[in-house]
Scaffold this active site. Sequence first.
Site, PDB file in Angstrom:
ATOM      1  N   SER A   1       0.846  -1.188   0.000  1.00 28.87           N
ATOM      2  CA  SER A   1       0.000   0.000   0.000  1.00 28.87           C
ATOM      3  C   SER A   1       0.881   1.237   0.000  1.00 28.87           C
ATOM      4  O   SER A   1       2.017   1.194   0.480  1.00 28.87           O
ATOM      5  CB  SER A   1      -0.868   0.012   1.263  1.00 28.87           C
TER       6      SER A   1
ATOM      7  N   TYR B   1      -1.870  -0.450  10.273  1.00 28.28           N
ATOM      8  CA  TYR B   1      -2.085  -0.828   8.877  1.00 28.28           C
ATOM      9  C   TYR B   1      -0.831  -0.522   8.058  1.00 28.28           C
ATOM     10  O   TYR B   1      -0.340  -1.378   7.308  1.00 28.28           O
ATOM     11  CB  TYR B   1      -3.291  -0.093   8.296  1.00 28.28           C
TER      12      TYR B   1
END
Length: 191
Positions: free
Chosen positions: A141, A154
């Site tokens: 990501s 995350y």
Amino acid sequence: MQVTGNVFVVTGGGNGIGREVVLGLLARGARVAAVDLSADGLAETASLAGAGDRLSTHTIDISDADAVAGLPDAVLATHGRVDGLLNVAGIIQPFVRFAELERRQMEKVMAVNFWGVVHTTQAFLPHLTTRPDAAVVNVSSMGALAPVPGQSVYGASKAAVMLLTEALYAELRDTTVSVTVVFPGGVATHI
């Protein structure tokens, strides 16, 4: 790597980016084993795909190493071989600062986003190394590269995926297995 006629395992195939990857591979003539925690999501993917026996669905929690260990046998029984693994499955944490995030939420994010990639890669790598041309694609990501307030764990999980993938790339450079890490930005999905 040639897509048409090859067999790909895609985690997170029941929704979002994973579903789009499954549909894209099938549209290009691949055979796909779609993996997801949601049986309903996988059924919807299968309905959208209309790909018949070129698509198999496997309801598995990738954070469960024992469950993942049996996945290669199921895929091989259906498709006969595995040419590529695409680790797309991922979850986010609640949008709260680190100090407000519960430990169980942190552990769940790491279990799916990092350990899920570890489990599937360990399970399928022995099969991939026997193929004349194979691939591992891990979805990280942009959050692994630029911190986002409220998404600390995350981001850390996706940074771990990035570093793991880069190490795999270095280890497998002289083999038939190509290794790639992908850094999507914000994508409108159900997560």
